[in-house]
Structures are given as C-alpha cells and as structure tokens.
Design a protein around this motif. Sequence first.
Motif, PDB file in Angstrom:
ATOM      1  N   PRO A  86      41.908  38.896  50.123  1.00 37.43           N
ATOM      2  CA  PRO A  86      40.450  39.021  50.167  1.00 37.43           C
ATOM      3  C   PRO A  86      39.800  37.774  49.579  1.00 37.43           C
ATOM      4  O   PRO A  86      40.349  37.151  48.657  1.00 37.43           O
ATOM      5  CB  PRO A  86      40.173  40.255  49.288  1.00 37.43           C
ATOM      6  CG  PRO A  86      41.438  41.048  49.343  1.00 37.43           C
ATOM      7  CD  PRO A  86      42.542  40.036  49.439  1.00 37.43           C
ATOM      8  N   LEU A  87      38.662  37.402  50.107  1.00 39.04           N
ATOM      9  CA  LEU A  87      38.010  36.163  49.705  1.00 39.04           C
ATOM     10  C   LEU A  87      37.807  36.046  48.196  1.00 39.04           C
ATOM     11  O   LEU A  87      38.089  34.983  47.612  1.00 39.04           O
ATOM     12  CB  LEU A  87      36.676  36.011  50.427  1.00 39.04           C
ATOM     13  CG  LEU A  87      35.925  34.694  50.182  1.00 39.04           C
ATOM     14  CD1 LEU A  87      36.774  33.507  50.624  1.00 39.04           C
ATOM     15  CD2 LEU A  87      34.577  34.710  50.909  1.00 39.04           C
ATOM     16  N   PRO A  88      37.355  37.107  47.476  1.00 38.60           N
ATOM     17  CA  PRO A  88      37.183  36.973  46.024  1.00 38.60           C
ATOM     18  C   PRO A  88      38.494  36.643  45.305  1.00 38.60           C
ATOM     19  O   PRO A  88      38.504  35.854  44.362  1.00 38.60           O
ATOM     20  CB  PRO A  88      36.651  38.353  45.602  1.00 38.60           C
ATOM     21  CG  PRO A  88      36.001  38.892  46.834  1.00 38.60           C
ATOM     22  CD  PRO A  88      36.846  38.400  47.970  1.00 38.60           C
ATOM     23  N   ALA A  89      39.606  37.240  45.769  1.00 37.90           N
ATOM     24  CA  ALA A  89      40.902  36.975  45.137  1.00 37.90           C
ATOM     25  C   ALA A  89      41.328  35.530  45.372  1.00 37.90           C
ATOM     26  O   ALA A  89      41.808  34.849  44.460  1.00 37.90           O
ATOM     27  CB  ALA A  89      41.954  37.929  45.674  1.00 37.90           C
ATOM     28  N   ALA A  90      41.149  35.052  46.603  1.00 40.25           N
ATOM     29  CA  ALA A  90      41.532  33.678  46.920  1.00 40.25           C
ATOM     30  C   ALA A  90      40.687  32.669  46.148  1.00 40.25           C
ATOM     31  O   ALA A  90      41.199  31.695  45.595  1.00 40.25           O
ATOM     32  CB  ALA A  90      41.396  33.437  48.420  1.00 40.25           C
ATOM     33  N   LEU A  91      39.369  32.931  46.096  1.00 40.75           N
ATOM     34  CA  LEU A  91      38.485  32.023  45.370  1.00 40.75           C
ATOM     35  C   LEU A  91      38.767  32.047  43.873  1.00 40.75           C
ATOM     36  O   LEU A  91      38.772  31.010  43.208  1.00 40.75           O
ATOM     37  CB  LEU A  91      37.024  32.379  45.639  1.00 40.75           C
ATOM     38  CG  LEU A  91      36.519  32.111  47.062  1.00 40.75           C
ATOM     39  CD1 LEU A  91      35.068  32.573  47.204  1.00 40.75           C
ATOM     40  CD2 LEU A  91      36.636  30.625  47.408  1.00 40.75           C
ATOM     41  N   GLY A  92      39.012  33.251  43.333  1.00 41.56           N
ATOM     42  CA  GLY A  92      39.294  33.369  41.909  1.00 41.56           C
ATOM     43  C   GLY A  92      40.590  32.659  41.524  1.00 41.56           C
ATOM     44  O   GLY A  92      40.648  31.938  40.524  1.00 41.56           O
ATOM     45  N   GLY A  93      41.631  32.840  42.337  1.00 40.32           N
ATOM     46  CA  GLY A  93      42.896  32.167  42.069  1.00 40.32           C
ATOM     47  C   GLY A  93      42.774  30.664  42.182  1.00 40.32           C
ATOM     48  O   GLY A  93      43.337  29.908  41.371  1.00 40.32           O
ATOM     49  N   THR A  94      42.036  30.214  43.177  1.00 37.78           N
ATOM     50  CA  THR A  94      41.823  28.777  43.349  1.00 37.78           C
ATOM     51  C   THR A  94      41.064  28.197  42.159  1.00 37.78           C
ATOM     52  O   THR A  94      41.396  27.114  41.658  1.00 37.78           O
ATOM     53  CB  THR A  94      41.064  28.492  44.643  1.00 37.78           C
ATOM     54  OG1 THR A  94      41.786  29.046  45.751  1.00 37.78           O
ATOM     55  CG2 THR A  94      40.878  27.000  44.846  1.00 37.78           C
ATOM     56  N   ALA A  95      40.045  28.928  41.705  1.00 40.03           N
ATOM     57  CA  ALA A  95      39.261  28.464  40.554  1.00 40.03           C
ATOM     58  C   ALA A  95      40.131  28.338  39.308  1.00 40.03           C
ATOM     59  O   ALA A  95      39.994  27.371  38.539  1.00 40.03           O
ATOM     60  CB  ALA A  95      38.101  29.428  40.294  1.00 40.03           C
ATOM     61  N   LEU A  96      41.046  29.283  39.104  1.00 39.92           N
ATOM     62  CA  LEU A  96      41.943  29.205  37.953  1.00 39.92           C
ATOM     63  C   LEU A  96      42.850  27.987  38.048  1.00 39.92           C
ATOM     64  O   LEU A  96      43.109  27.308  37.054  1.00 39.92           O
ATOM     65  CB  LEU A  96      42.785  30.476  37.854  1.00 39.92           C
ATOM     66  CG  LEU A  96      42.061  31.743  37.365  1.00 39.92           C
ATOM     67  CD1 LEU A  96      42.992  32.949  37.443  1.00 39.92           C
ATOM     68  CD2 LEU A  96      41.568  31.548  35.918  1.00 39.92           C
ATOM     69  N   SER A  97      43.341  27.695  39.251  1.00 38.34           N
ATOM     70  CA  SER A  97      44.194  26.519  39.442  1.00 38.34           C
ATOM     71  C   SER A  97      43.431  25.233  39.169  1.00 38.34           C
ATOM     72  O   SER A  97      43.937  24.322  38.507  1.00 38.34           O
ATOM     73  CB  SER A  97      44.759  26.501  40.865  1.00 38.34           C
ATOM     74  OG  SER A  97      45.585  27.615  41.097  1.00 38.34           O
ATOM     75  N   VAL A  98      42.203  25.147  39.670  1.00 39.67           N
ATOM     76  CA  VAL A  98      41.377  23.956  39.437  1.00 39.67           C
ATOM     77  C   VAL A  98      41.069  23.819  37.948  1.00 39.67           C
ATOM     78  O   VAL A  98      41.109  22.710  37.384  1.00 39.67           O
ATOM     79  CB  VAL A  98      40.084  24.030  40.257  1.00 39.67           C
ATOM     80  CG1 VAL A  98      39.145  22.894  39.865  1.00 39.67           C
ATOM     81  CG2 VAL A  98      40.385  23.970  41.749  1.00 39.67           C
ATOM     82  N   LEU A  99      40.813  24.949  37.290  1.00 37.27           N
ATOM     83  CA  LEU A  99      40.538  24.920  35.853  1.00 37.27           C
ATOM     84  C   LEU A  99      41.747  24.394  35.081  1.00 37.27           C
ATOM     85  O   LEU A  99      41.605  23.549  34.183  1.00 37.27           O
ATOM     86  CB  LEU A  99      40.173  26.324  35.371  1.00 37.27           C
ATOM     87  CG  LEU A  99      39.696  26.442  33.916  1.00 37.27           C
ATOM     88  CD1 LEU A  99      38.376  25.692  33.734  1.00 37.27           C
ATOM     89  CD2 LEU A  99      39.521  27.913  33.522  1.00 37.27           C
TER      90      LEU A  99
END
Length: 408
Positions: free
Chosen positions: A53-66
Amino acid sequence: MTDTSEARSADGAAPADGQSRLRRLMRYIPLIAPVLLWAVPCWVLLYAGQHWPLPAALGGTALSVLGLVVMPLAMTRGHGRRQQDRAAIVGDTLLGVGWVLFTWSVLLGVLLRLALTVAGVGDGQDRARIVTWAVLAVSAVLLVHGYAEARRVPRVRRLEVPLPRLGAGLDGTRVVLITDTHYGPLDRARWSARVCAEVNALEADLVCHTGDIADGTAERRRAQAAPLGTVQATRARVYVTGNHEYYSEAQGWVDLMDELGWKPLRNRHLLLERGGDTLVVAGVDDVTAESSGLAGHRAHLAGALEGADPGLPVLLLAHQPKFVDRAAADGVDLQLSGHTHGGQIWPFHHLVRLDQPALAGLSRHGERTLLYTSRGTGFWGPPFRVFAPSEITLLVLRSPQGSSAQPR
C-alpha cells in the motif's frame, strides 16, 4: 638514448596513473557506501516485486532516506572535530543497523527468492513479501542478539599453548589477554569494572592489554579506564599501544596506564622468572605509530629485544597480527595481538582478512612462531557483535613436558 628514456618514463607513468585512479576511486567510497547500505535494503524490502500500500511504501522509503542522511551527519559530528558522544552513538548504531540490513537483504534477496522459486512457492509478489518479512525478522534477531553480545562481559576462552623453548620452571604460567576495550561514547565504566573482576578471578601470572584502550583521549575516557587499575597479576601487568591510541593523543594513554600500575612496553622488554627459568616479555608500539608523527613512537622489534639473551623464549605483544612477519623473522616464540575483532559484524571478517594474516585464534607462522589473535574484549563503533563474540583469553603456557595444544 632519448627513445629509451621516454620508454622508461612511459612505463613508470602507467603504474602511477593506475594508483592515482585507485586513490580517486577511494575518495568516493564514503559517499557510495552509505547509499548502498540504505538503498539496497529499501529496494529489496519495498520495491523488488512487492506491491505494498502506498502509505507503507512511502513510510519505508522515508525511513531509508532518514537513515541515509542522519548516519553520515551523526558520525561526522560524533567522530570529527566536535566529538559529540550522543551523535557518535546515533551514527554508529545506524551504521550497524544499515550493515545488517544490507547483508541480509542481499543474501535473502537472492538465495531465499531463488529457493522459493525452485520450490514453486506462490507467485512473484508472494515470494517478494516472504523475502521482506524474512529479512526484517533475521535482521531484528541478529541486532538484538548482537547488541547483547557487545554489551555483555566477555566469556573466558581458555587454551594451552606449547612453547618448545619454554623451561620446565615456567610450565603452567598463566597469561590473561584483554585487548580492544574501546571505551567510547557509550559509558561502560560498570562494564569495565566487571571485566576487571573477571580477569582477577583467573589468578594470572601475567596480564596483557594489547592496545586500542579507547576512542577518545585519556582525560576524556579516564572514568571508564580507571577500573584497569584494579587488575591483579602475580608477576606483571603489561600494555602496548594500538592504532586507536594514535588517533587520541597516545602519550596520554601511555602515561595513564603507567599511573594505573601497568608497565607500558614501548619497544622494551621485561623478564619473567620462575623455577630457575626465564621468559622474555617484550612489546612494540603499533605499526601505525611512526606515521602518527608522535616523537619517539614506532614499532621497533630490535629495540624491544635489545639486551635479551637470544637463547630465551620470547612472548611478544603487538597490537596488529600482521606484525607477525617481523616476529617470525626474529624467532619470536609467541605473539599476542588483537585489532581484528574477529570481524565484529559478519561478514565483515572477509574484509579484515585482506589486511591481516589471521582473524582469531592460534596460528603458526614460520618454523617457530605462534600467533594468538584475540577477537577483542569490547567493540568499536556499532554496538553489535554478530557471529564474532568478544573474549577474555587465558593462555596457559606449556613446556615440552606438559604441552597438549596444537595450533590450527
């Protein structure tokens, strides 16, 4: 004449150009490594066949970028000029987390996916999600276990070491080795006291510390190092510098260890006598000492053995295992070293092997020389130890009459 000279110049330029290109490439590693550490897990966990789901993908990506942004910034603040311990803890922890995630994303992303495909398990998305959960589960377990391993008092590793030239009067001499304590940003004063109590319980004749006491100056890490003053030995407590001392005012550490009752063996030796027999206990500065620019510091084996009877057995303390080539050339009987940490976080040991002749344990070099390499008592940087447990080492030296151990 001109043609020959030009040919030589061209031949000499080729290796120089190659070395120059290698140096230029090495400059980019600090930039490339963090990107790989965080981008590869992000891809494997979120985008390699999955449809989260888009929120999960965006949240995981944000954690990686962080992680990608915070890790190098925190490490720069923590280990650079500012020396901010809290920042170092954050940066080092993220480095360990990133390394474990990267390792198992690569391994399980390839091997587990292949196994599931061969077994005909599910479709592409099912297999991708199984890989994701497997990577997260394995990484979580290893990080929790690795943290516990890094923070615990090391187990005692016991072994008997046969030294053919050791006199019968010295048979059974108990040598305890601690090394790479790496007191640092995480306050480990209580841990240090417990380690020293464990050492005292071993009732050693000789206690050795083969360097890398801490990350930071003696003044800054004094409280964590102070328990070393409680260590007991019936004969002597001896110490040599490691490479990390030369990042942190090495002479200050030499002076503090002397103050705590340890004898710094800076290219010197002492004699351990018992039962009418003698063992030469020598030590050298770390191999990086001379390049540090600190006056009087260098690894000088001839100086360490100067005045010693060449017929006596020699126990040498040298921080890095790779000093064993010089030790073997001079007929040293046993060298004690640390430095490698056994790799600390698997599979980093493969990189360590590129630089050192031994990773851990007892090994033979040349006709006479044995090398014991400790995995280290503490940890450096990331507060994790994965498949590389720390150790306090008890070596019982045996003369030919009582020897039973065999080196690998």
